[in-house]
Motif scaffolding. Structure first.
Motif, PDB file in Angstrom:
ATOM      1  N   ILE A 305       0.874  -1.171   0.000  1.00 58.99           N
ATOM      2  CA  ILE A 305       0.000   0.000   0.000  1.00 58.99           C
ATOM      3  C   ILE A 305       0.912   1.222   0.000  1.00 58.99           C
ATOM      4  N   ILE A 306       0.801   2.072  -1.024  1.00 60.97           N
ATOM      5  CA  ILE A 306       1.763   3.155  -1.220  1.00 60.97           C
ATOM      6  C   ILE A 306       1.082   4.330  -1.903  1.00 60.97           C
ATOM      7  N   ASP A 307       1.558   5.539  -1.669  1.00 64.12           N
ATOM      8  CA  ASP A 307       0.950   6.705  -2.307  1.00 64.12           C
ATOM      9  C   ASP A 307       1.359   6.796  -3.773  1.00 64.12           C
ATOM     10  N   GLN A 308       0.570   7.522  -4.545  1.00 65.64           N
ATOM     11  CA  GLN A 308       0.735   7.551  -5.998  1.00 65.64           C
ATOM     12  C   GLN A 308       2.075   8.129  -6.431  1.00 65.64           C
ATOM     13  N   HIS A 309       2.543   9.178  -5.765  1.00 62.69           N
ATOM     14  CA  HIS A 309       3.799   9.795  -6.168  1.00 62.69           C
ATOM     15  C   HIS A 309       4.976   8.857  -5.901  1.00 62.69           C
ATOM     16  N   ALA A 310       4.972   8.222  -4.734  1.00 53.65           N
ATOM     17  CA  ALA A 310       6.027   7.247  -4.433  1.00 53.65           C
ATOM     18  C   ALA A 310       5.921   6.039  -5.363  1.00 53.65           C
ATOM     19  N   ALA A 311       4.702   5.668  -5.729  1.00 55.88           N
ATOM     20  CA  ALA A 311       4.502   4.542  -6.642  1.00 55.88           C
ATOM     21  C   ALA A 311       5.147   4.806  -7.993  1.00 55.88           C
ATOM     22  N   GLN A 312       4.997   6.047  -8.489  1.00 56.99           N
ATOM     23  CA  GLN A 312       5.618   6.399  -9.763  1.00 56.99           C
ATOM     24  C   GLN A 312       7.137   6.302  -9.669  1.00 56.99           C
ATOM     25  N   GLU A 313       7.697   6.766  -8.553  1.00 53.79           N
ATOM     26  CA  GLU A 313       9.146   6.663  -8.364  1.00 53.79           C
ATOM     27  C   GLU A 313       9.577   5.210  -8.241  1.00 53.79           C
ATOM     28  N   LEU A 314       8.727   4.392  -7.646  1.00 62.51           N
ATOM     29  CA  LEU A 314       9.039   2.971  -7.515  1.00 62.51           C
ATOM     30  C   LEU A 314       9.096   2.299  -8.878  1.00 62.51           C
ATOM     31  N   VAL A 315       8.186   2.675  -9.749  1.00 55.33           N
ATOM     32  CA  VAL A 315       8.205   2.151 -11.120  1.00 55.33           C
ATOM     33  C   VAL A 315       9.474   2.579 -11.841  1.00 55.33           C
ATOM     34  N   ASP A 316       9.889   3.830 -11.610  1.00 53.73           N
ATOM     35  CA  ASP A 316      11.074   4.365 -12.279  1.00 53.73           C
ATOM     36  C   ASP A 316      12.383   3.933 -11.628  1.00 53.73           C
ATOM     37  N   ASN A 317      12.308   3.351 -10.426  1.00 54.31           N
ATOM     38  CA  ASN A 317      13.505   3.009  -9.667  1.00 54.31           C
ATOM     39  C   ASN A 317      14.371   2.015 -10.403  1.00 54.31           C
ATOM     40  N   GLN A 318      15.656   2.290 -10.425  1.00 48.62           N
ATOM     41  CA  GLN A 318      16.635   1.399 -11.062  1.00 48.62           C
ATOM     42  C   GLN A 318      17.732   1.069 -10.078  1.00 48.62           C
ATOM     43  N   LEU A 319      18.262  -0.155 -10.172  1.00 48.63           N
ATOM     44  CA  LEU A 319      19.419  -0.512  -9.353  1.00 48.63           C
ATOM     45  C   LEU A 319      20.608   0.340  -9.748  1.00 48.63           C
ATOM     46  N   ASP A 320      21.408   0.748  -8.768  1.00 49.38           N
ATOM     47  CA  ASP A 320      22.620   1.529  -9.062  1.00 49.38           C
ATOM     48  C   ASP A 320      23.584   0.697  -9.895  1.00 49.38           C
TER      49      ASP A 320
END
Length: 320
Positions: A305-320
């Motif tokens: 369960i996560i907020d929409q803005h953090a969800a978008q960042e989670l989708v965009d998140n990449q491993l370093d």
């Protein structure tokens, strides 16, 4: 002298950005408040964006919560995802809205004879504050899944949270009245042999519902304010971990970063968390995204369960 001037400009840019983006003052209002010209305010805002002090994220209305849920589920392999729409990027509003949503989700999910295991902190406390007394379910138990005692003046909300959970499900709270991290492993091992502690740990393992969040490794992280770590240990965790799950610190792939610290930690083992029928990870705010991603990669949650803005960042998140 040049360095001092540059630092002063950065500090002023940050101050102006806070007033403009968070307090929503106009450029004229900011100019009057800070006794500078409006063009100077405009230049400082531009400088803040150019230096990466401010990030503008466009939320595409076509990128609906449902689309984000599907993309997160596909990317991280998590079975159930709930993206909570948030009208604006505001950490307090996000936590409040997500906490409310999670409380209602729990009220719909918990059934007779369930055992609910919880962590502590601001997120869990916010969920607890929105729980209503549930008269429909029977014989529910509530237990803490990690130690709840701190000698620091920082507020963990551990007791308030479990008391509210227990009251909502008409249960007796089962406290784990120990520090979550001991100074010495030998002390922790001895304490775990006590019969009542064994009972509580076993009850935590039997819990079929786990409600938790993730912590960060920022200086402001609550667990860093509780006097559990030496300065050397804190620096190590900041360098090697992206966050924690039940105060067990993990890297970007969800692996424990320090066996030595982990052996001093009392609470649910992350392998046991993977076995829960409902392992519900609740998170709000961009700061938690790296730790959320790591927890999902580690397969520690089957519900997010996560907020929409953090969800978008989670989708965009990449491993370093």
């Amino acid at each position: 002298m040049q360095l001092n001037t540059q630092n002063s400009k950065i500090q002023q840019s940050i101050e102006v950005a806070h007033l403009y983006y968070e307090q929503e003052l106009s450029q004229n209002q900011i100019a009057a408040q800070l006794n500078i010209s409006r063009p100077t305010v405009s230049r400082l805002l531009k400088s803040a964006k150019e230096q990466g002090l401010v990030r503008i994220q466009i939320m595409d209305p076509l990128e609906s919560a449902e689309v984000l849920e599907q993309r997160i589920s596909e990317k991280y392999g998590v079975g159930e995802v709930h993206v909570v729409p948030i009208p604006m990027v505001n950490s307090a509003a996000a936590l409040d809205t997500v906490g409310n949503y999670a409380a209602h989700y729990l009220e719909d999910t918990v059934t007779d004879n369930d055992i609910i295991g919880i962590g502590w902190g601001k997120t869990i406390h916010k969920i607890a504050s929105y729980l209503d007394v549930n008269e429909e379910v029977k014989n529910v138990q509530v237990v803490q899944l990690k130690g709840s005692v701190s000698h620091s003046k920082q507020h963990t909300y551990a007791y308030e949270s479990i008391n509210s959970f227990a009251a909502a499900f008409r249960s007796i709270p089962q406290y784990l009245p120990l520090p979550v991290i001991f100074e010495q492993q030998i002390t922790k091992d001895l304490v775990e042999q006590e019969r009542h502690i064994q009972y509580l740990m076993d009850l935590g393992r039997k819990a079929n519902v786990a409600v938790f969040t993730v912590g960060t490794v920022r200086d402001s992280a609550l667990v860093f304010q509780l006097d559990f770590f030496s300065e050397e240990e804190m620096q190590y965790l900041k360098q090697h971990a992206v966050g924690d799950v039940f105060s067990r610190f993990i890297d970007q792939n969800g692996a424990i970063v320090s066996d030595k610290i982990d052996r001093r930690t009392i609470g649910i083992q992350l392998d046991d968390l993977r076995q829960k029928e409902h392992a519900i990870l609740v998170a709000a705010g961009s700061a938690k995204v790296p730790a959320v991603a790591a927890a999902l990669r580690g397969d520690y949650a089957n519900t997010l369960i996560i907020d929409q803005h953090a969800a978008q960042e989670l989708v965009d998140n990449q491993l370093d």
